[in-house]
Scaffold this active site. Structure first.
Site, short mmCIF file in Angstrom:
data_model
loop_
_atom_site.label_atom_id
_atom_site.label_comp_id
_atom_site.label_asym_id
_atom_site.label_seq_id
_atom_site.Cartn_x
_atom_site.Cartn_y
_atom_site.Cartn_z
N GLN A 80 8.49 -13.47 -4.20
CA GLN A 80 7.29 -12.71 -4.57
C GLN A 80 6.58 -13.51 -5.66
O GLN A 80 6.91 -13.39 -6.84
CB GLN A 80 7.66 -11.33 -5.05
CG GLN A 80 8.56 -10.55 -4.08
CD GLN A 80 7.84 -10.13 -2.81
OE1 GLN A 80 6.84 -9.42 -2.86
NE2 GLN A 80 8.36 -10.55 -1.67
N GLY A 138 4.24 -0.27 -4.58
CA GLY A 138 4.81 -1.44 -3.94
C GLY A 138 3.90 -2.66 -3.99
O GLY A 138 2.76 -2.61 -4.46
N HIS A 139 4.42 -3.77 -3.47
CA HIS A 139 3.70 -5.04 -3.54
C HIS A 139 2.44 -5.04 -2.68
O HIS A 139 2.37 -4.41 -1.65
CB HIS A 139 4.61 -6.22 -3.17
CG HIS A 139 5.25 -6.12 -1.82
ND1 HIS A 139 6.16 -7.03 -1.37
CD2 HIS A 139 5.12 -5.21 -0.83
CE1 HIS A 139 6.55 -6.71 -0.16
NE2 HIS A 139 5.93 -5.61 0.19
N ASN A 140 1.43 -5.74 -3.18
CA ASN A 140 0.15 -5.92 -2.49
C ASN A 140 -0.67 -4.63 -2.35
O ASN A 140 -1.64 -4.59 -1.59
CB ASN A 140 0.34 -6.55 -1.10
CG ASN A 140 0.86 -7.97 -1.17
OD1 ASN A 140 2.08 -8.17 -1.18
ND2 ASN A 140 -0.02 -8.94 -1.23
#
Length: 363
Positions: A200, A241-243
């Site tokens: 990440q 969460g990511h993005n």
């Protein structure tokens, strides 16, 4: 607090009626009035609450001016009494403990970090290489500021906050105790019989005037940025969460969970314990009721509720039917019983008829 009625009117942007030299020493609730305190009433739907009110002053809406009210003490008239009270709260909050600019002797600050004017860095905090901290920002004790982190001006970073490498905070951001910004996104690929970690390498960008409360986690993006829009407020124990992209002035209440690559618009409200599946879009001004599970995108301006989440009216209709299920089950059970008895009687009639035919045939 120790201010006159006249000063309170100036701070709260109100019109005073009463003794301008009366000294107010505390803010109080309407149901816990103090003789030297000030409270507020948002509307006059129940003016009887003023009958025996023993407060030093009460803030009332402008339309109360000129009315014969049971409260005869000091009054501040405001267009918005709640906001006037909030302005007084802000004033009192500004009088609380101030942090002296400077770096505590136990803090560890890299020589390559760029520290702005009037910055306070508390005990046992760590600021890594090439970090930038804007003017007037306060970093409380036991915080970690990673490499190349950019923090704007007038930010408040409370104890035990972690801001990992490359993340960006704009101006007037508040991170309450224990918030974690920039942890790795939860990304794994199942390969050769094992869950393999996906690096990440993105970051988190938090725009200006955002507040993120205690023990909330905002994950870094895989290759771009997880973004929290300006003036958005995120409650305790929220997972982003990511993005994920969150727009301006949205609200996310306690224990909300947002899966990766979800796009949340402007002015969205997610009530407590809402869960959002990944790769979807929540339109501007959408609202989602508590404990809802959102499996698909929601159009702008819509209110959804339930699991799976659906338009609120439809969800309420289904709930109304569910509440009637015990009664409906009882009715169905009774109907089946009656139907069974009818069948038995019908069968008995057929047997008797058949027996009569056999009897006639025997003759």
């Amino acid at each position: 607090m120790n201010i006159t009625l006249k000063e309170a009117a100036r701070i709260a942007q109100c019109e005073a009626a009463g003794d301008e030299n009366f000294v107010l020493r505390q803010l109080c609730a309407l149901d816990e009035p103090k003789e030297d305190g000030i409270c507020y009433l948002t509307n006059l739907e129940k003016p009887e609450v003023l009958q025996n009110l023993k407060a030093g002053c009460v803030i009332l809406p402008l339309e109360a001016k000129g009315q014969d009210l049971p409260f005869k003490g000091n009054i501040l008239y405001a267009k918005n009494p709640e906001w006037a009270f909030i302005l007084l709260l802000k004033y009192v909050d500004s009088l609380r403990v101030k942090y002296t600019p400077g770096i505590h002797p136990t803090a560890v600050v890299s020589p390559t970090a760029n520290i702005g004017a009037n910055v306070s860095i508390g005990a046992y905090s760590v600021v890594e290489e090439d970090a930038v901290i804007g003017e007037n920002t306060i970093i409380y004790p036991q915080c970690y500021i990673g490499k190349n982190v950019k923090i704007g001006k007038n930010c408040l970073i409370y104890p035990q906050v972690v801001i990992r490498e490359d993340c960006v905070l704009k101006d007037f951001v508040i991170l309450q105790a224990g918030a974690k910004i920039g942890s790795d996104g939860f990304g794994f690929s199942f390969h050769e019989g094992r869950h393999q970690k996906i690096p990440q390498i993105g970051n988190v960008i938090i725009e200006s005037d955002v507040e993120i409360q205690s023990n909330t986690c905002i994950d870094r993006a895989k290759i771009s940025s997880t973004v929290i829009g300006a003036n958005t407020k995120i409650d305790n124990l929220v997972q982003v969460g990511h993005n994920v992209k969150v727009g301006m002035s949205s609200i996310m209440c306690a224990q909300v969970g947002v899966a990766g690559t979800t796009d949340i618009g402007n002015g969205v409200v997610l009530a407590g314990q809402v869960g959002l599946a990944g790769h979807m879009k929540i339109g501007d001004r959408a609202q989602v009721g508590a404990q809802s599970g959102v499996m698909n995108s929601i159009p702008a301006g819509q209110t959804y509720f339930g699991y799976p989440a659906m338009p609120q009216k439809e969800a309420f209709r289904q709930l109304a039917i569910l509440r009637k299920l015990p009664e409906m089950y009882k009715e169905i059970k009774e109907f089946k019983k009656q139907l069974s008895q009818t069948k038995k009687l019908s069968l008995l009639g057929k047997i008797k008829k058949l027996a009569g035919i056999k009897k006639l045939a025997g003759k």
